[in-house]
Design an enzyme around this catalytic site. Structure first.
Site, PDB file in Angstrom:
ATOM      1  CG  PHE A 184      -0.235   0.480   2.498  1.00  0.00           C
ATOM      2  CD1 PHE A 184      -0.155   1.838   2.807  1.00  0.00           C
ATOM      3  CD2 PHE A 184       0.392  -0.417   3.351  1.00  0.00           C
ATOM      4  CE1 PHE A 184       0.509   2.279   3.961  1.00  0.00           C
ATOM      5  CE2 PHE A 184       1.050   0.012   4.495  1.00  0.00           C
ATOM      6  CZ  PHE A 184       1.112   1.360   4.801  1.00  0.00           C
ATOM      7  CE  LYS A 190      -3.009  -8.499  -4.297  1.00  0.00           C
ATOM      8  NZ  LYS A 190      -3.335  -7.491  -3.278  1.00  0.00           N
ATOM      9  CD  GLU A 204      -5.521  -6.066   0.304  1.00  0.00           C
ATOM     10  OE1 GLU A 204      -4.536  -5.796  -0.401  1.00  0.00           O
ATOM     11  OE2 GLU A 204      -5.514  -6.966   1.170  1.00  0.00           O
ATOM     12  NE  ARG A 205      -3.370  -2.519   3.810  1.00  0.00           N
ATOM     13  CZ  ARG A 205      -2.338  -2.680   4.622  1.00  0.00           C
ATOM     14  NH1 ARG A 205      -2.143  -1.852   5.616  1.00  0.00           N
ATOM     15  NH2 ARG A 205      -1.483  -3.657   4.424  1.00  0.00           N
ATOM     16  CB  SER A 262       4.984  -7.331   5.633  1.00  0.00           C
ATOM     17  OG  SER A 262       4.055  -8.335   5.271  1.00  0.00           O
ATOM     18  CB  CYS A 281      10.409  -0.313   2.548  1.00  0.00           C
ATOM     19  SG  CYS A 281      11.022   0.339   1.003  1.00  0.00           S
ATOM     20  CD  GLU A 307       8.618  -2.737   8.232  1.00  0.00           C
ATOM     21  OE1 GLU A 307       7.920  -3.747   8.035  1.00  0.00           O
ATOM     22  OE2 GLU A 307       9.153  -2.101   7.310  1.00  0.00           O
TER      23      GLU A 307
END
Ligand code: NAD
Length: 497
Positions: A148, A172, A175-176, A225, A280, A382
């Protein structure tokens, strides 16, 4: 409230199956529904990619690159619209959204050089009347799964290069915050990409598993992640796929006693709190060499952290927007509680922030911990939020040992005026991307991006020259045209010069 569509075979497609909420994190309201693709929907995308592949792989590389030139223009023309969508669904500021788009466009520019990067290698006369060359050939249908936090940039790390290399790509996205990702893919379609070469299917674990299990999908690029990266790497390599899976991070900045502290503080503020720490490559640990540096750093950081300008990402002139979801905000608050319980000194507490007019938004202020130690969860894990931890050590060697012992190895940097210290750091640190007085050393598009240790599963980094290798297979061709009049006897010994 609208239902977002998939993009399959060049068409926007409705989906009446399962769906998930997409929030505007600044207001806390659900603004869209995103479909969660079924196995059948994923198969439709795969079938269209498979059908498009033979013609696309035989399209000259220069023609494939021409589509990317037009795509770059369309991205630049639509910068404001794309940034607005990113900001509305992710929460980052408009300036930050425009910045990620620009870094994404760099990858499109690199992809424009397809004829050059796919030239291959040629050797004449490797033996009598024998010439040899090696070719970079596409893999076929390949897929990408993205996080996201960079809905524009991370997909652009993947498909422009995969596509100019002659592959067909299924994306893909997260979805957020899927809307900007979808718009960008539509712009590539508008730039002249043939139908089926790129599809965007929304979804969750079900969609990802369908891509992993599909024999037609030859390679998977993943960014997200670490637990999911590891899962995708092990499941997909088991099925013979090529995989690059980039995972999470805990990025340390080392502050040496001779560092230009004011500049280091400015750099740290942006790197720790920019995008609400949801990067990240965000710096989440400042390792101070000596108490003097730590005390001076804390004294300079405290007023600046307290003064962070926080509000709806779509407003102008802000430093930080909200976190992406209420769940993300609560998770970060939980880490702050945990750090306090473990004995770290919470110097600035960002919890409980309320933004006037946006009381339901997922906001947190910046937080700053001092005297964090390596066994604490706030150090080990994290956090992915606006929280900076200060760790005190007494030497550069101790700072490097700390970083090398950490399970993640994505990015790191050192602030110093000492060339010898910087050189030692670059040589010995076990991290994939290193900055010297550069807090976010995200490589430009013609170098590749990737961490070490549990920040990357796979051998090849993302984009740049590694990206070309990832999305192509080498074929070595040895060709002989004997002279007509000659006849050669059989040779039973292994051929050599
Ligand atoms: P995430 O791992 O939750 O999701 C990433 C993608 O995986 C999404 O598309 C999601 O739909 C999918 N997914 C989620 N759960 C899944 C499951 N159980 N099975 C299969 N697929 C699943 O990550 P996120 O929260 O979207 O992004 C933040 C994370 O990404 C952070 O850890 C961050 O460090 C990392 N990240 C890493 C890099 C890098 O280059 N190393 C870059 C950006 C973000």
């Amino acid at each position: 409230m609208s239902l977002i569509q998939h993009l399959i075979n060049g068409e926007l497609v409705d989906d009446s199956g399962r769906s998930a909420d997409v929030y505007n994190p600044s207001t806390g309201q659900v603004i869209h529904q995103v479909p969660l693709a079924s196995r059948e929907t994923i198969q439709r995308a795969i079938d269209s990619a498979k059908a498009a592949f033979p013609a696309w792989r035989n399209t000259p590389a220069a023609k494939r690159a021409q589509v990317m030139f037009r795509f770059k223009q369309l991205l630049e023309q639509n910068e404001a619209r794309i940034s607005q969508l990113i900001s509305e669904e992710h929460g980052k500021t408009l300036e930050d959204a425009a910045g990620e788009l620009k870094r994404g466009i760099e990858n499109v520019e690199y992809a424009c050089s397809a004829p050059e990067i796919l030239k291959g290698e040629y050797s004449r006369n490797v033996g009598p009347n024998i010439d040899a060359w090696s070719d970079f050939q596409p893999l076929g249908v390949v897929a990408g799964i993205t996080p996201f936090n960079f809905p524009a940039m991370v997909p652009l790390w993947m498909y422009p290069l995969a596509i100019v290399c002659g592959n067909c790509f299924i994306l893909k996205p997260s979805e957020r915050d899927p809307s900007s990702t979808l718009l960008i893919a539509q712009l590539l379609q508008e730039a002249g990409l043939p139908k089926g070469v790129l599809s965007v299917v929304h979804g969750d674990k079900g969609a990802v598993d369908a891509l992993i299990q599909a024999p037609e999908v030859k390679a998977l690029s993943f960014v997200g992640s670490t637990p999911i990266a590891e899962y995708i790497y092990s499941e997909a390599t088991k099925r013979g796929k090529r995989v690059q899976a980039l995972g999470g991070a805990k990025n340390h900045a080392v502050l040496m006693p001779d560092a230009d502290l004011d500049n280091a503080v400015s750099a740290l503020m942006g790197a720790a709190y920019g995008s609400c720490g949801e990067r990240c490559m965000a710096i989440s640990v400042a390792v101070c060499v000596g108490d003097q540096v730590a005390d001076a750093l804390i004294a300079k950081l405290v007023p600046q952290v307290k003064a962070l300008k926080i509000g709806a990402g779509t407003s102008c002139g802000l430093d930080m927007g909200p976190l992406v979801t209420g769940q993300a905000r609560d998770k970060v608050s939980g880490y702050i509680e945990d750090g306090v319980a473990a004995g770290a000194e919470l110097v600035v507490d960002g919890r409980g922030l309320s933004v006037a007019g946006h009381e339901e938004g997922f906001f947190l202020g910046g937080s700053l911990f001092d005297r964090v130690t390596p066994e604490m969860r706030i150090y080990k894990e994290e956090i992915f939020g606006p929280v900076l931890c200060v760790v005190r050590v007494d030497s550069l060697e101790a700072a490097m040992q700390l970083i090398n012992d950490h399970e993640y190895g994505n990015g790191t940097c050192i602030f110093t005026r000492d060339g010898e210290a910087a050189r030692l750091f670059c040589d010995e640190i076990e991290v994939g991307m290193v900055g010297v007085n550069v807090p976010l050393p995200v490589p430009v598009a013609y170098h590749s991006f990737g961490g070490w240790k549990r920040s990357l599963f796979g051998d090849l980094h993302a984009y740049g020259p590694d990206g070309v290798r990832f999305y192509t297979r080498r074929k070595a061709i040895t060709q002989r045209w004997p002279q007509r009049a000659s006849h050669e006897a059989s040779q039973f010994a292994f051929p050599s010069l």
